[in-house]
Scaffold this motif. Structure first.
Motif, PDB file in Angstrom:
ATOM      1  N   VAL A 128       0.839  -1.199   0.000  1.00  0.00           N
ATOM      2  CA  VAL A 128       0.000   0.000   0.000  1.00  0.00           C
ATOM      3  C   VAL A 128       0.877   1.254   0.000  1.00  0.00           C
ATOM      4  CG1 VAL A 128      -1.791   1.267   1.229  1.00  0.00           C
ATOM      5  CG2 VAL A 128      -1.877  -1.227   1.147  1.00  0.00           C
ATOM      6  N   THR A 129       1.943   1.228   0.790  1.00  0.00           N
ATOM      7  CA  THR A 129       2.862   2.373   0.818  1.00  0.00           C
ATOM      8  C   THR A 129       3.446   2.646  -0.557  1.00  0.00           C
ATOM      9  OG1 THR A 129       3.421   2.013   3.139  1.00  0.00           O
ATOM     10  CG2 THR A 129       5.005   3.259   1.825  1.00  0.00           C
ATOM     11  N   ALA A 130       3.822   1.590  -1.278  1.00  0.00           N
ATOM     12  CA  ALA A 130       4.370   1.770  -2.620  1.00  0.00           C
ATOM     13  C   ALA A 130       3.354   2.425  -3.542  1.00  0.00           C
ATOM     14  CB  ALA A 130       4.820   0.425  -3.182  1.00  0.00           C
ATOM     15  N   ALA A 131       2.094   2.040  -3.420  1.00  0.00           N
ATOM     16  CA  ALA A 131       1.059   2.646  -4.254  1.00  0.00           C
ATOM     17  C   ALA A 131       0.860   4.115  -3.903  1.00  0.00           C
ATOM     18  CB  ALA A 131      -0.252   1.872  -4.100  1.00  0.00           C
ATOM     19  N   ILE A 132       0.843   4.425  -2.610  1.00  0.00           N
ATOM     20  CA  ILE A 132       0.705   5.821  -2.184  1.00  0.00           C
ATOM     21  C   ILE A 132       1.900   6.640  -2.667  1.00  0.00           C
ATOM     22  CG2 ILE A 132       0.647   7.361  -0.185  1.00  0.00           C
ATOM     23  CD1 ILE A 132      -1.978   5.905  -0.595  1.00  0.00           C
ATOM     24  N   ALA A 133       3.092   6.073  -2.567  1.00  0.00           N
ATOM     25  CA  ALA A 133       4.288   6.785  -3.040  1.00  0.00           C
ATOM     26  C   ALA A 133       4.190   7.080  -4.532  1.00  0.00           C
ATOM     27  CB  ALA A 133       5.540   5.961  -2.741  1.00  0.00           C
ATOM     28  N   GLY A 134       3.654   6.134  -5.297  1.00  0.00           N
ATOM     29  CA  GLY A 134       3.478   6.361  -6.721  1.00  0.00           C
ATOM     30  C   GLY A 134       2.468   7.453  -7.004  1.00  0.00           C
ATOM     31  N   HIS A 135       1.402   7.494  -6.217  1.00  0.00           N
ATOM     32  CA  HIS A 135       0.383   8.535  -6.369  1.00  0.00           C
ATOM     33  C   HIS A 135       0.978   9.923  -6.103  1.00  0.00           C
ATOM     34  CE1 HIS A 135      -3.796   9.978  -6.360  1.00  0.00           C
ATOM     35  NE2 HIS A 135      -3.463  10.739  -5.339  1.00  0.00           N
ATOM     36  N   LYS A 136       1.748  10.016  -5.036  1.00  0.00           N
ATOM     37  CA  LYS A 136       2.366  11.298  -4.707  1.00  0.00           C
ATOM     38  C   LYS A 136       3.436  11.690  -5.722  1.00  0.00           C
ATOM     39  CE  LYS A 136       3.205  11.926  -0.250  1.00  0.00           C
ATOM     40  NZ  LYS A 136       3.658  11.631   1.131  1.00  0.00           N
ATOM     41  N   ALA A 137       4.182  10.692  -6.218  1.00  0.00           N
ATOM     42  CA  ALA A 137       5.208  10.983  -7.214  1.00  0.00           C
ATOM     43  C   ALA A 137       4.600  11.502  -8.507  1.00  0.00           C
ATOM     44  CB  ALA A 137       6.033   9.730  -7.495  1.00  0.00           C
ATOM     45  N   ALA A 138       3.334  11.165  -8.747  1.00  0.00           N
ATOM     46  CA  ALA A 138       2.639  11.659  -9.931  1.00  0.00           C
ATOM     47  C   ALA A 138       2.146  13.097  -9.751  1.00  0.00           C
ATOM     48  CB  ALA A 138       1.468  10.738 -10.269  1.00  0.00           C
ATOM     49  N   GLY A 139       2.463  13.690  -8.606  1.00  0.00           N
ATOM     50  CA  GLY A 139       2.069  15.072  -8.354  1.00  0.00           C
ATOM     51  C   GLY A 139       0.622  15.229  -7.941  1.00  0.00           C
ATOM     52  N   LEU A 140       0.058  14.184  -7.310  1.00  0.00           N
ATOM     53  CA  LEU A 140      -1.358  14.203  -6.934  1.00  0.00           C
ATOM     54  C   LEU A 140      -1.510  14.297  -5.419  1.00  0.00           C
ATOM     55  CD1 LEU A 140      -2.472  11.385  -9.376  1.00  0.00           C
ATOM     56  CD2 LEU A 140      -2.947  13.837  -9.602  1.00  0.00           C
ATOM     57  N   PRO A 141      -2.464  15.083  -4.948  1.00  0.00           N
ATOM     58  CA  PRO A 141      -2.630  15.267  -3.503  1.00  0.00           C
ATOM     59  C   PRO A 141      -3.135  14.002  -2.811  1.00  0.00           C
ATOM     60  CG  PRO A 141      -3.675  17.059  -4.727  1.00  0.00           C
ATOM     61  CD  PRO A 141      -3.341  15.989  -5.719  1.00  0.00           C
ATOM     62  N   TYR A 142      -2.642  13.804  -1.594  1.00  0.00           N
ATOM     63  CA  TYR A 142      -3.074  12.699  -0.745  1.00  0.00           C
ATOM     64  C   TYR A 142      -3.403  13.280   0.623  1.00  0.00           C
ATOM     65  CZ  TYR A 142      -2.886   8.356   1.999  1.00  0.00           C
ATOM     66  OH  TYR A 142      -3.188   7.315   2.845  1.00  0.00           O
ATOM     67  N   LEU A 143      -4.668  13.243   1.006  1.00  0.00           N
ATOM     68  CA  LEU A 143      -5.142  13.792   2.269  1.00  0.00           C
ATOM     69  C   LEU A 143      -5.598  12.655   3.174  1.00  0.00           C
ATOM     70  CD1 LEU A 143      -7.303  16.780   0.929  1.00  0.00           C
ATOM     71  CD2 LEU A 143      -4.827  16.637   1.217  1.00  0.00           C
ATOM     72  N   VAL A 144      -5.335  12.778   4.469  1.00  0.00           N
ATOM     73  CA  VAL A 144      -5.661  11.714   5.424  1.00  0.00           C
ATOM     74  C   VAL A 144      -6.501  12.280   6.564  1.00  0.00           C
ATOM     75  CG1 VAL A 144      -4.712  10.027   7.047  1.00  0.00           C
ATOM     76  CG2 VAL A 144      -3.540  10.451   4.882  1.00  0.00           C
ATOM     77  N   TYR A 145      -7.553  11.545   6.909  1.00  0.00           N
ATOM     78  CA  TYR A 145      -8.383  11.876   8.069  1.00  0.00           C
ATOM     79  C   TYR A 145      -8.362  10.670   9.003  1.00  0.00           C
ATOM     80  CZ  TYR A 145     -12.430  13.423  10.835  1.00  0.00           C
ATOM     81  OH  TYR A 145     -13.265  13.837  11.868  1.00  0.00           O
ATOM     82  N   LEU A 146      -7.602  10.782  10.104  1.00  0.00           N
ATOM     83  CA  LEU A 146      -7.440   9.690  11.060  1.00  0.00           C
ATOM     84  C   LEU A 146      -8.649   9.633  11.976  1.00  0.00           C
ATOM     85  CD1 LEU A 146      -3.692  10.344  11.977  1.00  0.00           C
ATOM     86  CD2 LEU A 146      -4.569   8.619  10.397  1.00  0.00           C
ATOM     87  N   ARG A 147      -9.301   8.469  12.007  1.00  0.00           N
ATOM     88  CA  ARG A 147     -10.510   8.298  12.807  1.00  0.00           C
ATOM     89  C   ARG A 147     -10.225   7.398  14.007  1.00  0.00           C
ATOM     90  NH1 ARG A 147     -13.001   5.268   8.739  1.00  0.00           N
ATOM     91  NH2 ARG A 147     -14.910   5.065   9.963  1.00  0.00           N
ATOM     92  N   HIS A 148     -11.171   7.351  14.914  1.00  0.00           N
ATOM     93  CA  HIS A 148     -11.033   6.572  16.143  1.00  0.00           C
ATOM     94  C   HIS A 148     -11.384   5.112  15.907  1.00  0.00           C
ATOM     95  CE1 HIS A 148     -11.215   5.473  20.365  1.00  0.00           C
ATOM     96  NE2 HIS A 148     -12.422   4.981  20.166  1.00  0.00           N
ATOM     97  N   PRO A 149     -10.482   4.181  16.282  1.00  0.00           N
ATOM     98  CA  PRO A 149      -9.069   4.378  16.603  1.00  0.00           C
ATOM     99  C   PRO A 149      -8.223   4.030  15.379  1.00  0.00           C
ATOM    100  CG  PRO A 149      -9.772   2.215  17.359  1.00  0.00           C
ATOM    101  CD  PRO A 149     -10.950   2.826  16.634  1.00  0.00           C
ATOM    102  N   THR A 150      -7.039   4.568  15.283  1.00  0.00           N
ATOM    103  CA  THR A 150      -6.096   4.196  14.221  1.00  0.00           C
ATOM    104  C   THR A 150      -4.758   3.872  14.873  1.00  0.00           C
ATOM    105  OG1 THR A 150      -7.178   5.661  12.621  1.00  0.00           O
ATOM    106  CG2 THR A 150      -4.970   4.883  12.084  1.00  0.00           C
ATOM    107  N   THR A 151      -4.349   2.616  14.744  1.00  0.00           N
ATOM    108  CA  THR A 151      -3.125   2.158  15.410  1.00  0.00           C
ATOM    109  C   THR A 151      -2.360   1.198  14.488  1.00  0.00           C
ATOM    110  OG1 THR A 151      -4.246   0.266  16.448  1.00  0.00           O
ATOM    111  CG2 THR A 151      -4.227   2.321  17.686  1.00  0.00           C
ATOM    112  N   GLY A 152      -1.223   0.736  14.967  1.00  0.00           N
ATOM    113  CA  GLY A 152      -0.476  -0.338  14.333  1.00  0.00           C
ATOM    114  C   GLY A 152       0.024  -0.010  12.940  1.00  0.00           C
ATOM    115  N   GLY A 153       0.045  -1.055  12.100  1.00  0.00           N
ATOM    116  CA  GLY A 153       0.622  -0.932  10.777  1.00  0.00           C
ATOM    117  C   GLY A 153      -0.085   0.042   9.870  1.00  0.00           C
ATOM    118  N   VAL A 154      -1.363   0.273  10.076  1.00  0.00           N
ATOM    119  CA  VAL A 154      -2.076   1.252   9.251  1.00  0.00           C
ATOM    120  C   VAL A 154      -1.567   2.656   9.553  1.00  0.00           C
ATOM    121  CG1 VAL A 154      -4.319   2.325   8.823  1.00  0.00           C
ATOM    122  CG2 VAL A 154      -4.109  -0.168   8.870  1.00  0.00           C
ATOM    123  N   LEU A 155      -1.427   2.996  10.835  1.00  0.00           N
ATOM    124  CA  LEU A 155      -0.871   4.308  11.169  1.00  0.00           C
ATOM    125  C   LEU A 155       0.580   4.409  10.707  1.00  0.00           C
ATOM    126  CD1 LEU A 155      -1.319   7.053  12.577  1.00  0.00           C
ATOM    127  CD2 LEU A 155      -0.381   6.015  14.656  1.00  0.00           C
TER     128      LEU A 155
END
Length: 598
Positions: A128-155
């Motif tokens: 998933v990180t590799a895909a997000i990195a590719g999205h950002k490398a393409a010059g596209l915005p990535y916004l995150v809204y952390l909800r209750h609860p967010t822990t572990g490998g996802v965070l």
């Protein structure tokens, strides 16, 4: 710790944030195929409870008229945990958002890796990180809204990579969940640390705001971050009729949507079955020892998804439990050699480096430049002291990222050495941004232009191990292992006791042989090494037999040094374009490559 009352179902969040009637699901149905009856029952209960077929939903909608791709977790579905199928769904959505040049809004609420699926689910965070990195490398915005609860490998992966990050008021947000900390250390985590408001006070998120305020904030941010009017009001094609035009409830039962790519045969949930099919991977460079993976990597962009570790579930053989417990015990022996011993035995012209260069130094990390087998390289790894590796904190990961920058700037191969019982678990680590540094380390490694080689040398527990794992090639010592958590912590999550740690570790497929079968590692290095002449040179079976690296570290390190030298030289000789393409394929197919029959 309590968070916002009555966790909001994810589809209600979608309704609150997106323009009315604009939601269109991208999800394909996910069948339940696990052979583990307990896990199957858990999945079926989660489906009945939520009306969803997995813990994540993906799709698109509009915010103030602008097209936006959305990925979000449903915590009520097995605590929003990420397994192979959920990871594949996330990646397909990110890839589609990138292909269609859409900004991406992520709304995680998750306990992290799905423990029932083990290590193959754990490494989905790399994918998933590799895909997000590719999205950002393409010059596209990535916004995150952390909800209750967010822990572990996802965070510690896609939850901490946003260009902008907001959090839900009162949300529990932290690297290690409170229950695991209690089970492992017999005490509660300090109160008030893992909260959205405390993260804001320490500069780890940009805002704390309720969902009702998201549309205005996201719209304003995207008006700045998107450098053209694509997707703005007036430029979006009119909604289509049929299923894709359905509102928030569409796809809640796994109904049809627009797939990112033609789906082969559906996407199974995690469990224990192999995947058939697949194409032959690119040929290895001349002179490269063939992979010991018995199956070829799948070359398709969106292949069928494998389930969890082979043999997972109540029927895991007693021999597998015994072998796994034996490897974990051997990896923890005080006399087992670490990265310092490796450099002393196999390194030449070793120059130690110290700290981040910006005022931080972590005793849990060793950083050096050296020649191994004649190849110049940057070496970084978890550093054993008196038989144990100090837990790696956020400063240590910033130090590791300094090593990555040196490798990138000079075009030197990077060797990472994994040998850790886990990352630092403390107030200081949480407030210092441990999860975010793990995520950035993953992103740096998957995109690093320099050749990369990872060695799993001993213990490989949790995010502290995963942070140094992504590489062009991954080797493992025979008794090394990789797990989402220390086995005792995984047992605490699944069974509320640490007494079943060996059984859980075997089910999760943590040992080197399992990692090889799942394509997570490319080669297993025997311990203590090839037999030599004279007494005591074979592994044998008697009471005085040499059986692991701690028994004959000299022979093991000499052999390991030769193997590493060859691997580094071969990686350095590869054409960069071919090597990077193979790396992208490697990460894209984590968990979806064919497995051998069993």
């Amino acid at each position: 710790m309590t968070g916002p009352s009555d966790r909001e179902p994810v589809l209600q969040l979608i309704e609150a944030v997106l323009d009315g009637g604009s939601w269109r699901t991208w999800d394909e149905p996910v069948p339940v195929t696990t052979r583990d009856p307990g896990y199957r029952a858990d999945l079926e209960r989660a489906r009945e409870r939520t009306g969803l077929d997995e813990s994540v939903i993906t799709g698109e909608g509009r915010i103030r008229g602008r097209r936006v791709a959305v990925v979000a977790c449903e915590f009520r579905f097995l605590a929003g945990s990420i397994g192979v199928a959920a990871g594949e769904r996330l990646v397909r959505a990110v890839e589609r958002a990138t292909a269609e040049r859409l900004p991406l809004l992520a709304a995680p609420a998750s306990g992290g890796t799905r423990m029932q699926e083990g290590t193959v689910a754990f490494v989905q965070m790399v994918k998933v990180t590799a895909a997000i990195a590719g999205h950002k490398a393409a010059g596209l915005p990535y916004l995150v809204y952390l909800r209750h609860p967010t822990t572990g490998g996802v965070l510690a992966s896609w939850g901490s990579l946003g260009h902008l990050t907001a959090a839900e008021p009162g949300a529990l947000i932290g690297f290690l969940g409170p229950r695991v900390h209690q089970a492992l250390y017999g005490e509660e985590f300090p109160p008030g640390v893992q909260t959205a408001e405390n993260l804001l006070a320490h500069g780890l998120v940009d805002a704390v705001l309720p969902a009702r305020e998201l549309p205005a904030v996201v719209a304003d941010a995207l008006d700045v971050l998107c450098d053209d009017t694509a997707g703005a009001a007036g430029t979006v094609p009119p909604p289509q009729s049929g299923p894709e035009a359905a509102g928030p409830a569409a796809g809640a039962d796994g109904g049809p949507g627009t797939p990112a790519a033609p789906s082969p045969a559906g996407v199974p949930d995690g469990g224990a079955a192999p995947v058939s099919g697949g194409t032959t991977p690119p040929a290895s460079p001349a002179g490269r020892e063939p992979r010991r993976d018995p199956a070829a990597a799948d070359g398709a962009p969106a292949p069928a998804v494998t389930e969890g570790p082979a043999g997972a579930g109540p029927g895991v053989p007693a021999t597998a439990v015994s072998a796994t417990a034996d490897s974990i015990r051997r990896s923890r022996r005080p006399g087992r050699p670490g990265v310092r011993a490796l450099l002393k035995a196999a390194g030449r012209q070793v120059t130690p480096l110290s700290g981040t260069g910006a005022g931080e130094h972590d005793p849990g990390l060793l950083l050096a430049i050296a020649r191994i087998g004649g190849t110049p390289c940057v070496v970084l790894g978890h550093d054993r002291h008196d038989g144990a590796s100090p837990p790696l904190g956020p400063g240590g990961l910033r130090e590791a990222r300094r090593g990555m920058r040196i490798a990138a700037e000079l075009g030197l191969p990077l060797l990472t050495v994994v040998d850790t019982a886990g990352a630092a678990l403390s107030r200081e680590a949480e407030e210092g941004g441990l999860a975010a540094e793990i995520a950035r380390s993953l992103a740096d490694l998957v995109t690093l232009p320099a050749p990369t080689l990872c060695l799993l040398l001993g213990q490989g527990a949790g995010g502290g191990a995963l942070a140094l794992l992504p590489a062009d090639r991954v080797l493992a010592a025979e008794h090394a292992w990789l797990s989402p958590l220390p086995p005792e912590g995984a047992s605490a999550i699944l069974h509320r006791t640490t007494e079943r740690a060996d059984e859980v570790a075997a089910q999760q497929g943590v040992r080197s042989a399992d990692l090889l079968a799942h394509g997570i590692v490319d080669r297993v290095v025997a311990e203590p090494g090839p037999p030599g002449p004279g007494p005591g040179s074979g592994s044998g079976s008697g009471p005085d037999a040499v059986t692991d690296a701690a028994d004959d570290s000299g022979r093991f390190l000499a052999h390991l040094g030769e193997v590493l030298g060859r691997e580094l030289a071969l990686l350095r000789a590869e054409r960069p374009e071919a090597r990077l393409a193979a790396r992208r394929l490697r990460h894209r197919t984590l968990g979806v490559r064919p497995l051998p029959p069993h």
